[in-house]
Design a protein around this motif. Sequence first.
Motif, PDB file in Angstrom:
ATOM      1  N   UNK A 135     -27.670   1.201   6.133  1.00  0.00           N
ATOM      2  CA  UNK A 135     -28.413  -0.029   5.994  1.00  0.00           C
ATOM      3  C   UNK A 135     -29.792   0.110   5.702  1.00  0.00           C
ATOM      4  N   UNK A 136     -30.416   1.147   6.049  1.00  0.00           N
ATOM      5  CA  UNK A 136     -31.735   1.573   5.717  1.00  0.00           C
ATOM      6  C   UNK A 136     -31.546   1.949   4.231  1.00  0.00           C
ATOM      7  N   UNK A 137     -30.812   2.911   3.738  1.00  0.00           N
ATOM      8  CA  UNK A 137     -30.960   3.234   2.463  1.00  0.00           C
ATOM      9  C   UNK A 137     -30.679   1.927   1.439  1.00  0.00           C
ATOM     10  N   UNK A 138     -29.762   1.083   1.974  1.00  0.00           N
ATOM     11  CA  UNK A 138     -29.536  -0.182   1.114  1.00  0.00           C
ATOM     12  C   UNK A 138     -30.639  -0.840   1.091  1.00  0.00           C
ATOM     13  N   UNK A 139     -31.465  -1.373   1.949  1.00  0.00           N
ATOM     14  CA  UNK A 139     -32.577  -2.026   2.140  1.00  0.00           C
ATOM     15  C   UNK A 139     -33.819  -1.509   1.216  1.00  0.00           C
ATOM     16  N   UNK A 140     -34.097  -0.100   1.164  1.00  0.00           N
ATOM     17  CA  UNK A 140     -34.840   0.623   0.455  1.00  0.00           C
ATOM     18  C   UNK A 140     -34.642   0.498  -1.149  1.00  0.00           C
ATOM     19  N   UNK A 141     -33.403   0.529  -1.451  1.00  0.00           N
ATOM     20  CA  UNK A 141     -33.201   0.423  -2.796  1.00  0.00           C
ATOM     21  C   UNK A 141     -33.392  -1.042  -3.108  1.00  0.00           C
ATOM     22  N   UNK A 142     -33.121  -1.998  -2.141  1.00  0.00           N
ATOM     23  CA  UNK A 142     -33.367  -3.445  -2.553  1.00  0.00           C
ATOM     24  C   UNK A 142     -34.876  -3.741  -2.563  1.00  0.00           C
ATOM     25  N   UNK A 143     -35.570  -3.019  -2.219  1.00  0.00           N
ATOM     26  CA  UNK A 143     -37.021  -3.205  -2.119  1.00  0.00           C
ATOM     27  C   UNK A 143     -37.510  -2.814  -3.641  1.00  0.00           C
ATOM     28  N   UNK A 144     -36.837  -1.560  -4.077  1.00  0.00           N
ATOM     29  CA  UNK A 144     -37.362  -0.968  -5.256  1.00  0.00           C
ATOM     30  C   UNK A 144     -36.771  -2.085  -6.446  1.00  0.00           C
ATOM     31  N   UNK A 169     -40.509  -0.053   9.000  1.00  0.00           N
ATOM     32  CA  UNK A 169     -39.075   0.600   9.030  1.00  0.00           C
ATOM     33  C   UNK A 169     -38.387  -0.086  10.304  1.00  0.00           C
ATOM     34  N   UNK A 170     -39.109  -0.181  11.543  1.00  0.00           N
ATOM     35  CA  UNK A 170     -38.679  -0.684  12.513  1.00  0.00           C
ATOM     36  C   UNK A 170     -38.049  -2.307  12.362  1.00  0.00           C
ATOM     37  N   UNK A 171     -38.955  -2.925  11.408  1.00  0.00           N
ATOM     38  CA  UNK A 171     -38.729  -4.665  11.350  1.00  0.00           C
ATOM     39  C   UNK A 171     -37.328  -4.247  10.196  1.00  0.00           C
ATOM     40  N   UNK A 172     -37.186  -3.255   9.456  1.00  0.00           N
ATOM     41  CA  UNK A 172     -36.165  -3.182   8.477  1.00  0.00           C
ATOM     42  C   UNK A 172     -34.887  -2.987   9.249  1.00  0.00           C
ATOM     43  N   UNK A 173     -35.225  -2.231  10.448  1.00  0.00           N
ATOM     44  CA  UNK A 173     -33.915  -1.813  11.226  1.00  0.00           C
ATOM     45  C   UNK A 173     -33.370  -2.933  11.761  1.00  0.00           C
ATOM     46  N   UNK A 174     -34.316  -3.859  12.398  1.00  0.00           N
ATOM     47  CA  UNK A 174     -34.013  -5.081  13.252  1.00  0.00           C
ATOM     48  C   UNK A 174     -33.203  -5.941  12.163  1.00  0.00           C
ATOM     49  N   UNK A 175     -33.790  -6.216  10.825  1.00  0.00           N
ATOM     50  CA  UNK A 175     -33.357  -7.152  10.130  1.00  0.00           C
ATOM     51  C   UNK A 175     -32.135  -6.977   9.429  1.00  0.00           C
ATOM     52  N   UNK A 176     -31.872  -5.684   8.848  1.00  0.00           N
ATOM     53  CA  UNK A 176     -30.869  -5.051   8.146  1.00  0.00           C
ATOM     54  C   UNK A 176     -29.942  -4.208   8.879  1.00  0.00           C
ATOM     55  N   UNK A 177     -30.518  -3.264   9.274  1.00  0.00           N
ATOM     56  CA  UNK A 177     -29.431  -2.069   9.721  1.00  0.00           C
ATOM     57  C   UNK A 177     -28.794  -2.267  11.072  1.00  0.00           C
ATOM     58  N   UNK A 178     -29.402  -3.137  12.040  1.00  0.00           N
ATOM     59  CA  UNK A 178     -29.015  -3.314  13.383  1.00  0.00           C
ATOM     60  C   UNK A 178     -27.388  -3.752  13.201  1.00  0.00           C
ATOM     61  N   UNK A 179     -27.386  -4.894  12.305  1.00  0.00           N
ATOM     62  CA  UNK A 179     -25.999  -5.307  12.599  1.00  0.00           C
ATOM     63  C   UNK A 179     -24.833  -4.384  12.216  1.00  0.00           C
ATOM     64  N   UNK A 180     -24.953  -3.766  11.062  1.00  0.00           N
ATOM     65  CA  UNK A 180     -24.080  -2.822  10.663  1.00  0.00           C
ATOM     66  C   UNK A 180     -23.858  -1.545  11.678  1.00  0.00           C
ATOM     67  N   UNK A 181     -25.141  -1.039  12.033  1.00  0.00           N
ATOM     68  CA  UNK A 181     -24.929   0.061  12.802  1.00  0.00           C
ATOM     69  C   UNK A 181     -24.143  -0.346  14.073  1.00  0.00           C
ATOM     70  N   UNK A 182     -24.579  -1.216  14.824  1.00  0.00           N
ATOM     71  CA  UNK A 182     -24.011  -1.769  16.070  1.00  0.00           C
ATOM     72  C   UNK A 182     -22.473  -2.154  15.857  1.00  0.00           C
ATOM     73  N   UNK A 183     -22.237  -2.917  14.629  1.00  0.00           N
ATOM     74  CA  UNK A 183     -20.698  -3.150  14.744  1.00  0.00           C
ATOM     75  C   UNK A 183     -19.923  -1.827  14.319  1.00  0.00           C
ATOM     76  N   UNK A 184     -20.696  -0.924  13.454  1.00  0.00           N
ATOM     77  CA  UNK A 184     -19.645   0.511  13.273  1.00  0.00           C
ATOM     78  C   UNK A 184     -19.485   0.846  14.735  1.00  0.00           C
ATOM     79  N   UNK A 185     -20.454   0.946  15.463  1.00  0.00           N
ATOM     80  CA  UNK A 185     -20.096   1.562  16.935  1.00  0.00           C
ATOM     81  C   UNK A 185     -19.200   0.682  17.794  1.00  0.00           C
ATOM     82  N   UNK A 186     -19.253  -0.602  17.503  1.00  0.00           N
ATOM     83  CA  UNK A 186     -18.269  -1.176  18.120  1.00  0.00           C
ATOM     84  C   UNK A 186     -16.674  -0.988  17.729  1.00  0.00           C
ATOM     85  N   UNK A 187     -16.770  -0.617  16.437  1.00  0.00           N
ATOM     86  CA  UNK A 187     -15.371  -0.496  15.976  1.00  0.00           C
ATOM     87  C   UNK A 187     -14.873   0.751  16.689  1.00  0.00           C
TER      88      UNK A 187
END
Lengths: 419, 321
Positions: free
Chosen positions: B200-209, B160-178
Amino acid sequence: MLIYRGLSRISRISKKTSFGRRWLPSHPLLSGASHSAAAAAADSSVKVLGCREAYSWSLPALHGIRHQIHHQSSSVIELDPFSLVADELSILAKRLRSMVVAEVPKLASAAEYFFKMGVEGKRFRPTVLLLMATALNVRVPEPLHDGVEDALATELRTRQQCIAEITEMIHVASLLHDDVLDDADTRRGIGSLNFVMGNKLAVLAGDFLLSRACVALASLKNTEVVTLLATVVEHLVTGETMQMTTSSDQRCSMDYYMQKTYYKTASLISNSCKAIALLAGQTAEVAILAFDYGKNLGLAYQLIDDVLDFTGTSASLGKGSLSDIQHGIITAPILFAMEEFPQLRTVVEQGFEDSSNVDIALEYLGKSRGIQKTRELAVKHANLAAAAIDCLPENNDEDVRKSRRALLDLTHRVITRNK
Amino acid sequence: MVVAEVPKLASAAEYFFKMGVEGKRFRPTVLLLMATALNVRVPEPLHDGVEDALATELRTRQQCIAEITEMIHVASLLHDDVLDDADTRRGIGSLNFVMGNKLAVLAGDFLLSRACVALASLKNTEVVTLLATVVEHLVTGETMQMTTSSDQRCSMDYYMQKTYYKTASLISNSCKAIALLAGQTAEVAILAFDYGKNLGLAYQLIDDVLDFTGTSASLGKGSLSDIQHGIITAPILFAMEEFPQLRTVVEQGFEDSSNVDIALEYLGKSRGIQKTRELAVKHANLAAAAIDCLPENNDEDVRKSRRALLDLTHRVITRNK
């Protein structure tokens, strides 16, 4: 380092006993009537051991003593520029080491590469930047001074050290990425496993360093500095791409070569010098002078590098590593030779995979004034760099003067080095 | 913005911005919707000139965030493909395959530097820090994926940590920037961040499925590319909790394709797929909750955007490709 500390002590002593502008008002001998004498002597300047002129205020009666003291201190001041910043450089190196090694174990080998690169060339870039920081009147903080002033000075110095660290990270990241091999290279006998792992490590390690540089840049909270150093990354990439993807005409063009050299070598140093100036709160004019120094120093360095690739440590041709020409990279000496001998261009266009072409090119080069012209161009740029330092606003602080002399000294070393 | 002095570099950088291969521009969509949802209205020509100009300027800056985000994303894709020796990406030849590894690396660097310059031009150091951190997270995530020990590969927390870094961090931090650019409070900025992160996390988990099921509901019809690359994702991790024997298979690795079959068998017997979906739904709901917590707003555009953001949290779960 003992010598460096000893120097500061001497310079402190000379400040106390000299009759420089700062000291003038409070000295008993200079109060009241003697003031006019001092004013009369204001214009006299002393040149000691070829140093730039010293203090312009002096009393004739005490002139001899001051001369003696200054003479004593300057003979010790003529030091290797690299030793002037050696202490600071070790601090930087330790910080960098802890930043790179801590996070990712597998990148340890990349980190080793990084430090090998750092040792090579005596950490040229950080040396220039730290000297420039001092030269622009940001003094390495001394514990004797007022606490607040000291804290501000220390903070600024830390920020400028940060620029030096960022610069090294960007530089090494670009080296690592430049090492990424294409399939063609693997067919020259490099093991396929090493090729795969080597590429991955190179890309990852480079990205890691770049990301660290980005975060460090952001922490400086100065958007102009961020822009400057981001532009450097763009230039490095552009320069490397220019080198990889030249047309025949471009390869034979001196303008194209100088532009590429600026991007690949000089942009990093010029823009980081400018960043140092901006952090120090200097004017735009001073920032441009710092930029010009870095740019011309970098260009001079690269031109001599080109020559040494042919001559090595000897003065004669063909004793250098010849790695540029063997990789098909056409540098200044050959470009100049081509101006004299257009036939050489045909050889160049054939390429240098055939080593007999290398011999032919060396022959033409020997007959031409290519090497000499390259040296002359290097000297021209070194002089432009020196001129930029001379144009900096006057400053009587001894550390500032020392640093400026060291920067000038570097412009000589860059030309006279033979390895 | 990706026009460069050197033609080859320009075509390399433009590669993934060509029409048709942009990948539905998921991230920019989210960011622009978020910008509207936080009450920055798309300027209309009827209003007072000054107010209009300010609104336009802010909108432009937020669009810039969206552009920067895409550049960072594509740069990371270019580099990841080199790392993976990938042949294809988004249905066309990957850049490294077509133009060589080195050019792909350089193009990625180029995009990154352009992103940095654009970031600096926003003159907001908090935003610069946010997105610089994203770059570091992307690298860290990729490194985590490449250099795991055996224990780490089998750990859900690590994943989950790796997934945050690889997938969710970009979207979460840019939303915050907005949110920050819009001058919102810290609380609202955190809500924006939470939305992005959970989406982002939800997206990646479904991607895994989907990597296992593809467009069908059944197992083994997906591309199976994760497991074939030895990347252990949530479904397998859940299955390992139920069937510890599966761990032995995982540790052997998947270069032998019979191990892939064995793993799929265990996965089918387990509730791995279902549990992953449940976790994805949980995160999607957290994202929706973040939108619901935003300060009340009666503007019709704002309400529309917020409904759209909620709608995305459903689509992320229900998509099947």
